[in-house]
Design an enzyme around this catalytic site. Structure first.
Site, PDB file in Angstrom:
ATOM      1  N   ASN A 183     -12.871  80.733  33.132  1.00 26.77           N
ATOM      2  CA  ASN A 183     -12.571  80.496  31.714  1.00 26.77           C
ATOM      3  C   ASN A 183     -13.470  81.396  30.476  1.00 26.77           C
ATOM      4  O   ASN A 183     -14.533  80.831  30.585  1.00 26.77           O
ATOM      5  CB  ASN A 183     -12.420  78.950  31.277  1.00 26.77           C
ATOM      6  CG  ASN A 183     -12.038  78.679  29.722  1.00 26.77           C
ATOM      7  OD1 ASN A 183     -11.815  79.749  29.017  1.00 26.77           O
ATOM      8  ND2 ASN A 183     -12.057  77.470  29.477  1.00 26.77           N
ATOM      9  N   TRP A 184     -12.951  82.567  30.164  1.00 24.79           N
ATOM     10  CA  TRP A 184     -13.897  83.248  29.596  1.00 24.79           C
ATOM     11  C   TRP A 184     -13.979  82.643  28.023  1.00 24.79           C
ATOM     12  O   TRP A 184     -14.838  83.211  27.096  1.00 24.79           O
ATOM     13  CB  TRP A 184     -13.324  84.639  29.742  1.00 24.79           C
ATOM     14  CG  TRP A 184     -13.558  85.390  30.763  1.00 24.79           C
ATOM     15  CD1 TRP A 184     -14.267  84.902  31.663  1.00 24.79           C
ATOM     16  CD2 TRP A 184     -13.067  86.802  31.081  1.00 24.79           C
ATOM     17  NE1 TRP A 184     -14.085  85.983  32.927  1.00 24.79           N
ATOM     18  CE2 TRP A 184     -13.280  87.108  32.336  1.00 24.79           C
ATOM     19  CE3 TRP A 184     -12.286  87.768  30.197  1.00 24.79           C
ATOM     20  CZ2 TRP A 184     -12.902  88.105  33.079  1.00 24.79           C
ATOM     21  CZ3 TRP A 184     -11.925  89.024  30.750  1.00 24.79           C
ATOM     22  CH2 TRP A 184     -12.304  89.260  32.167  1.00 24.79           C
ATOM     23  N   LYS A 185     -13.211  81.625  27.675  1.00 21.78           N
ATOM     24  CA  LYS A 185     -13.374  81.269  26.328  1.00 21.78           C
ATOM     25  C   LYS A 185     -13.202  82.491  25.255  1.00 21.78           C
ATOM     26  O   LYS A 185     -12.470  83.341  25.507  1.00 21.78           O
ATOM     27  CB  LYS A 185     -14.571  80.358  26.035  1.00 21.78           C
ATOM     28  CG  LYS A 185     -14.507  79.113  27.318  1.00 21.78           C
ATOM     29  CD  LYS A 185     -15.504  78.148  26.982  1.00 21.78           C
ATOM     30  CE  LYS A 185     -15.485  77.137  28.057  1.00 21.78           C
ATOM     31  NZ  LYS A 185     -16.519  75.974  28.057  1.00 21.78           N
ATOM     32  N   HIS A 196      -7.232  72.107  27.296  1.00 22.61           N
ATOM     33  CA  HIS A 196      -8.861  72.108  27.548  1.00 22.61           C
ATOM     34  C   HIS A 196      -9.898  71.090  26.460  1.00 22.61           C
ATOM     35  O   HIS A 196      -9.218  71.177  25.416  1.00 22.61           O
ATOM     36  CB  HIS A 196      -9.275  73.558  27.400  1.00 22.61           C
ATOM     37  CG  HIS A 196     -10.714  73.969  27.943  1.00 22.61           C
ATOM     38  ND1 HIS A 196     -11.826  73.587  27.148  1.00 22.61           N
ATOM     39  CD2 HIS A 196     -11.091  74.134  29.050  1.00 22.61           C
ATOM     40  CE1 HIS A 196     -12.942  73.821  27.663  1.00 22.61           C
ATOM     41  NE2 HIS A 196     -12.605  74.089  28.911  1.00 22.61           N
ATOM     42  N   GLU A 235     -12.110  72.012  24.662  1.00 19.60           N
ATOM     43  CA  GLU A 235     -12.361  72.505  23.336  1.00 19.60           C
ATOM     44  C   GLU A 235     -11.191  72.344  22.510  1.00 19.60           C
ATOM     45  O   GLU A 235     -11.431  72.470  21.353  1.00 19.60           O
ATOM     46  CB  GLU A 235     -13.027  73.919  23.615  1.00 19.60           C
ATOM     47  CG  GLU A 235     -14.477  73.906  23.980  1.00 19.60           C
ATOM     48  CD  GLU A 235     -14.755  74.590  25.221  1.00 19.60           C
ATOM     49  OE1 GLU A 235     -14.374  75.913  25.369  1.00 19.60           O
ATOM     50  OE2 GLU A 235     -15.738  74.302  25.706  1.00 19.60           O
ATOM     51  N   GLU A 280     -12.826  67.907  33.751  1.00 18.88           N
ATOM     52  CA  GLU A 280     -14.027  68.528  32.991  1.00 18.88           C
ATOM     53  C   GLU A 280     -14.568  67.474  32.295  1.00 18.88           C
ATOM     54  O   GLU A 280     -14.200  67.380  31.285  1.00 18.88           O
ATOM     55  CB  GLU A 280     -13.461  69.667  32.266  1.00 18.88           C
ATOM     56  CG  GLU A 280     -13.012  70.680  33.234  1.00 18.88           C
ATOM     57  CD  GLU A 280     -13.329  72.142  32.529  1.00 18.88           C
ATOM     58  OE1 GLU A 280     -13.654  72.955  32.917  1.00 18.88           O
ATOM     59  OE2 GLU A 280     -12.572  72.493  31.347  1.00 18.88           O
ATOM     60  N   GLY A 315     -20.840  73.261  29.080  1.00 17.98           N
ATOM     61  CA  GLY A 315     -21.804  74.052  28.558  1.00 17.98           C
ATOM     62  C   GLY A 315     -23.267  73.324  28.280  1.00 17.98           C
ATOM     63  O   GLY A 315     -23.810  73.858  27.455  1.00 17.98           O
ATOM     64  N   SER A 374     -20.564  73.003  33.737  1.00 16.65           N
ATOM     65  CA  SER A 374     -21.792  73.590  34.020  1.00 16.65           C
ATOM     66  C   SER A 374     -22.066  73.851  35.624  1.00 16.65           C
ATOM     67  O   SER A 374     -22.951  73.740  36.376  1.00 16.65           O
ATOM     68  CB  SER A 374     -22.937  72.614  33.831  1.00 16.65           C
ATOM     69  OG  SER A 374     -23.076  72.421  32.313  1.00 16.65           O
ATOM     70  N   GLY A 376     -16.854  78.212  33.048  1.00 16.39           N
ATOM     71  CA  GLY A 376     -17.020  79.004  31.712  1.00 16.39           C
ATOM     72  C   GLY A 376     -18.188  79.929  31.838  1.00 16.39           C
ATOM     73  O   GLY A 376     -18.287  81.033  32.252  1.00 16.39           O
ATOM     74  N   GLY A 377     -19.371  79.588  31.462  1.00 14.56           N
ATOM     75  CA  GLY A 377     -20.700  80.342  31.220  1.00 14.56           C
ATOM     76  C   GLY A 377     -20.865  81.374  32.543  1.00 14.56           C
ATOM     77  O   GLY A 377     -21.075  82.400  32.399  1.00 14.56           O
TER      78      GLY A 377
HETATM   79  P1  13P Z   1     -19.123  75.644  31.331  1.00 13.86           P
HETATM   80  O1  13P Z   1     -19.140  76.308  32.901  1.00 13.86           O
HETATM   81  O2  13P Z   1     -19.742  76.884  30.504  1.00 13.86           O
HETATM   82  O3  13P Z   1     -20.112  74.627  31.263  1.00 13.86           O
HETATM   83  O4  13P Z   1     -17.680  75.588  30.731  1.00 13.86           O
HETATM   84  C1  13P Z   1     -17.008  74.886  31.663  1.00 13.86           C
HETATM   85  C2  13P Z   1     -15.438  75.147  31.047  1.00 13.86           C
HETATM   86  O5  13P Z   1     -15.138  74.334  29.883  1.00 13.86           O
HETATM   87  C3  13P Z   1     -14.401  75.632  31.865  1.00 13.86           C
HETATM   88  O6  13P Z   1     -13.127  75.421  31.375  1.00 13.86           O
END
Ligand code: 13P
Length: 249
Positions: A9-11, A96, A98, A166, A172, A210, A231-232
């Site tokens: 997930n590149w956000k 998600h 967010e 999640e 994050g 994470s 994500g990250g």
């Molecule tokens: P991180 O891997 O940056 O914690 O993000 C997780 C996430 O929200 C994937 O959708």
């Protein structure tokens, strides 16, 4: 080797030229190992570039990070499931954390989005998870069940839906759930799905929060995890290429 999914997930990162560059570097590491699938969720502007550049690579697909439930109309700034499909998207994230916590998306809205995704033949990845306060109050399963019930309210049970667990406190933050904690929730989700839906279809349940090169092997060694949503640690193509090759015992 059991099949595993590695979802990125590149956000709000990586525009179209950067996406093309990223995928060149990612595929330079070689084809995806057998029995592994890679799902990319780029921002909407990059969806077509990603879809075009993963075409022809076995087990690699592109999807949207979010969709609106109406198919078309005066909804400035939104994209619909058919529009995401036109751009080459085959999947979409739904609900998600967010979207829920930054943009105020409700459980009911995730249900509408899930139905819209299925109607447009986009494979959904429904995201669920509790906040830290909810976990500490012992409400994890109540929250996750409420999210599942709302999202599946209009669902007949005969279509494939993927789930991503999640926990909000792990996203994050650098603080991942332990494999045991994640497995406990995955098991409960699987049980709920089996009990609730008339037709039992194989559900893919991913863990997210994470996940990185250091903890992926330990998390994926837990058989309740069918893969990870990252994500990250998915933003660097070389690091991501390494992560999808994680040796799992
Ligand atoms: P991180 O891997 O940056 O914690 O993000 C997780 C996430 O929200 C994937 O959708």
């Amino acid at each position: 080797m059991r099949p595993l999914v590695f979802a990125a997930n590149w956000k709000m990162h990586i525009g179209p030229p950067e996406a093309r560059e990223y995928l060149r570097a990612f595929f330079a590491a070689g084809e995806i190992p057998h029995e592994r699938a890679v799902w990319f969720f780029p921002p909407a502007v990059s969806l077509e570039a990603v879809a075009q550049n993963v075409a022809g690579h076995r087990n690699v697909v592109a999807g949207a990070q979010d969709i609106y439930w109406e198919a078309k109309g005066a909804f400035t700034g939104a994209i619909s499931a058919p529009l995401a499909a036109q751009a080459g998207g085959r999947m979409t994230l739904i609900g998600h954390s967010e979207r829920r916590h930054v943009f105020g998306e409700t459980d009911e809205q995730t249900g509408k989005k899930l139905a819209a995704a299925l109607a447009a033949n986009l494979q959904p990845v429904l995201c669920v998870g509790e906040t830290l306060a909810q976990r500490e109050a012992g409400e994890t399963m109540a929250v996750v069940t409420r999210q599942l019930m709302a999202a599946f309210a209009g669902h007949s049970g005969n279509r494939h839906v993927n789930i991503a667990y999640e926990p909000v406190w792990a996203i994050g933050t650098g603080r991942n759930a332990t494999p045991k904690d994640a497995a406990e929730v995955h098991r409960a989700i699987r049980g709920w799905l089996k009990g609730m839906l008339r037709t039992v279809v194989p559900f893919v349940i991913l863990y997210g929060g994470s996940v990185n090169l250091k903890n992926a092997a330990e998390l994926l060694a837990e058989p309740e995890l069918d893969g990870v949503l990252v994500g990250g640690a998915s933003l660097d193509p070389r690091g991501w290429a390494q992560l999808v090759r994680t040796a799992v015992t």
